[in-house]
Design an enzyme around this catalytic site. Sequence first.
Site, mmCIF file in Angstrom:
data_model
loop_
_atom_site.group_PDB
_atom_site.id
_atom_site.type_symbol
_atom_site.label_atom_id
_atom_site.label_comp_id
_atom_site.label_asym_id
_atom_site.label_seq_id
_atom_site.Cartn_x
_atom_site.Cartn_y
_atom_site.Cartn_z
ATOM 1 N N SER A 1 -6.786 4.956 -10.308
ATOM 2 C CA SER A 1 -8.235 5.066 -10.497
ATOM 3 C C SER A 1 -8.567 6.382 -11.210
ATOM 4 O O SER A 1 -7.812 7.344 -11.143
ATOM 5 C CB SER A 1 -8.943 4.987 -9.144
ATOM 6 O OG SER A 1 -8.388 5.925 -8.238
ATOM 7 N N THR B 1 -9.051 -3.834 -8.143
ATOM 8 C CA THR B 1 -10.439 -4.109 -7.732
ATOM 9 C C THR B 1 -10.774 -5.596 -7.753
ATOM 10 O O THR B 1 -11.394 -6.116 -6.816
ATOM 11 C CB THR B 1 -11.421 -3.340 -8.640
ATOM 12 O OG1 THR B 1 -11.214 -1.935 -8.481
ATOM 13 C CG2 THR B 1 -12.861 -3.669 -8.286
ATOM 14 N N LYS C 1 3.702 5.688 -10.746
ATOM 15 C CA LYS C 1 2.303 5.331 -10.963
ATOM 16 C C LYS C 1 1.582 6.582 -11.429
ATOM 17 O O LYS C 1 1.561 7.594 -10.738
ATOM 18 C CB LYS C 1 1.691 4.832 -9.643
ATOM 19 C CG LYS C 1 0.196 4.538 -9.687
ATOM 20 C CD LYS C 1 -0.093 3.207 -10.355
ATOM 21 C CE LYS C 1 -1.518 2.723 -10.099
ATOM 22 N NZ LYS C 1 -1.639 2.034 -8.808
ATOM 23 N N MET D 1 -10.317 6.055 0.076
ATOM 24 C CA MET D 1 -9.708 5.470 1.276
ATOM 25 C C MET D 1 -8.979 6.529 2.098
ATOM 26 O O MET D 1 -8.970 6.478 3.333
ATOM 27 C CB MET D 1 -8.709 4.377 0.883
ATOM 28 C CG MET D 1 -9.287 3.257 0.015
ATOM 29 S SD MET D 1 -10.671 2.414 0.765
ATOM 30 C CE MET D 1 -9.826 1.536 2.053
ATOM 31 N N GLY D 2 -8.348 7.470 1.418
ATOM 32 C CA GLY D 2 -7.585 8.491 2.140
ATOM 33 C C GLY D 2 -6.270 7.989 2.688
ATOM 34 O O GLY D 2 -5.829 8.404 3.764
ATOM 35 N N LEU D 3 -5.649 7.061 1.934
ATOM 36 C CA LEU D 3 -4.295 6.603 2.252
ATOM 37 C C LEU D 3 -4.140 5.973 3.637
ATOM 38 O O LEU D 3 -3.165 6.281 4.345
ATOM 39 C CB LEU D 3 -3.310 7.780 2.132
ATOM 40 C CG LEU D 3 -2.639 7.993 0.794
ATOM 41 C CD1 LEU D 3 -1.837 9.309 0.829
ATOM 42 C CD2 LEU D 3 -1.691 6.850 0.455
ATOM 43 N N ILE E 1 -3.027 2.584 -15.153
ATOM 44 C CA ILE E 1 -3.398 3.852 -14.553
ATOM 45 C C ILE E 1 -3.846 3.694 -13.087
ATOM 46 O O ILE E 1 -4.274 2.617 -12.694
ATOM 47 C CB ILE E 1 -4.585 4.533 -15.324
ATOM 48 C CG1 ILE E 1 -5.798 3.598 -15.362
ATOM 49 C CG2 ILE E 1 -4.146 4.931 -16.721
ATOM 50 C CD1 ILE E 1 -7.049 4.198 -16.000
ATOM 51 N N LYS F 1 0.833 -1.206 0.000
ATOM 52 C CA LYS F 1 0.000 0.000 0.000
ATOM 53 C C LYS F 1 0.869 1.258 0.000
ATOM 54 O O LYS F 1 1.919 1.301 0.646
ATOM 55 C CB LYS F 1 -0.904 -0.006 1.241
ATOM 56 C CG LYS F 1 -1.713 1.276 1.504
ATOM 57 C CD LYS F 1 -2.800 1.541 0.479
ATOM 58 C CE LYS F 1 -3.509 2.883 0.721
ATOM 59 N NZ LYS F 1 -4.445 3.219 -0.377
ATOM 60 N N CYS G 1 -1.061 12.262 -6.078
ATOM 61 C CA CYS G 1 -0.915 12.675 -4.714
ATOM 62 C C CYS G 1 -0.808 14.170 -4.647
ATOM 63 O O CYS G 1 -0.209 14.787 -5.531
ATOM 64 C CB CYS G 1 0.375 12.064 -4.193
ATOM 65 S SG CYS G 1 0.143 11.318 -2.654
HETATM 66 O O1 YRO Z 1 -7.684 6.804 -1.281
HETATM 67 C C1 YRO Z 1 -6.609 6.228 -1.471
HETATM 68 O O2 YRO Z 1 -5.891 5.775 -0.542
HETATM 69 C C2 YRO Z 1 -6.198 6.066 -2.872
HETATM 70 N N1 YRO Z 1 -7.125 5.502 -3.706
HETATM 71 C C3 YRO Z 1 -6.855 5.321 -5.052
HETATM 72 O O3 YRO Z 1 -7.725 4.828 -5.814
HETATM 73 N N2 YRO Z 1 -5.655 5.709 -5.539
HETATM 74 C C4 YRO Z 1 -4.689 6.266 -4.748
HETATM 75 O O4 YRO Z 1 -3.625 6.589 -5.264
HETATM 76 C C5 YRO Z 1 -4.964 6.475 -3.349
HETATM 77 C C6 YRO Z 1 -3.925 7.124 -2.481
HETATM 78 C C7 YRO Z 1 -3.630 8.564 -2.828
HETATM 79 C C8 YRO Z 1 -4.726 9.596 -2.609
HETATM 80 C C9 YRO Z 1 -5.782 9.460 -3.696
HETATM 81 C C10 YRO Z 1 -5.420 9.479 -1.239
HETATM 82 C C11 YRO Z 1 -4.119 10.969 -2.712
#
Ligand code: YRO
Length: 307
Positions: free
Chosen positions: A192, A268, A162, A71-73, A190, A45, A128
């Site tokens: 999302s 997914t 990425k 998800m917000g990392l 790619i 992750k 990011c």
């Molecule tokens: O929300 C995520 O952790 C997330 N989800 C995705 O589909 N792609 C990502 O690269 C990420 C992590 C990076 C970010 C969107 C939270 C800035």
Amino acid sequence: MADLSVKMAGMDFRSCIFNAAGPKDVTLKELETIGASRSAAITMKSCTKEPRQGNEEPRYYALDMGSINSMGLPNLGYKEYVKFPSLLKSFGKPVIASVSGLCLEDNIQILEAFNDSEVSAIELNLSCPNIKGKPQIGYDFAQMDEVLKEALRISKKPMGVKLPPYFDFIHFEEASGILKRRKPAFVSCINSIGNALVIDAEKEAPVIKPKGGFGGLGGAYIKYTALANVRKFYEMIEMPIIGVGGISSGKDAFEFILAGASAVQIGTAFMEEGPMIFGRVHDELASFMARKGYTRLDDFRGRLKQA
Ligand code: YRO
């Protein structure tokens, strides 16, 4: 039997099929499950400097043909992911760290820490934020050039990027120009498709809670955008491309390799189907190739014909 092995960015992969950064790859236990599966690598992750809980739930929602997430990392913080590669050694496959610092300084600190780890490669997540009020790095070419320059200067590991999806040929040209100049070890495309909105008509509300329901779209919905991105970059740059976006069958994997991908990652569909997907897609791809008379990936990689 078909040989699906790949050599790429200084690494040996027993097949061209492995997990994408994101789904079920946060904890050591989850990473061990990927290690024990037929995934050809263990992608971790995206990590940040500090551990993060991520956004409020529900933050992932499975749809008929894909998913939406915000998800917000959520991640354990880079210090854990620096330790994991040596703990995952027994699986005998490359371990890829995804790095997603919230600013350039964070990315540099994280990359320096991975220099002293046993990680096989780094995938720098350009979807990011970097500077508040600016687009994500992948959509701001001045930032992208600067971040890539600095990150590649720091990292001693094979480092790829990425990328978010692009939709305009001019953007492919701009991105390609930067990639040709900075020369990352590989390109994964790619991520999302950003800021989709899925609505539950009965509830008259979005299906996920964060950000008013806006989130990244993944899965089959984005396959054709992903294929287009792989193909464009294959035409424009000479470096290994990892295709990701909507792969859930051997035929999907075949299409990505035909478009020019050296390998494919599954996001997914791994989330929905679990770790058996890697073997299934592998065997389906091998059968598909056998039917076509292909014995290795080089027999057809990039060899998309005219309509
Ligand atoms: O929300 C995520 O952790 C997330 N989800 C995705 O589909 N792609 C990502 O690269 C990420 C992590 C990076 C970010 C969107 C939270 C800035």
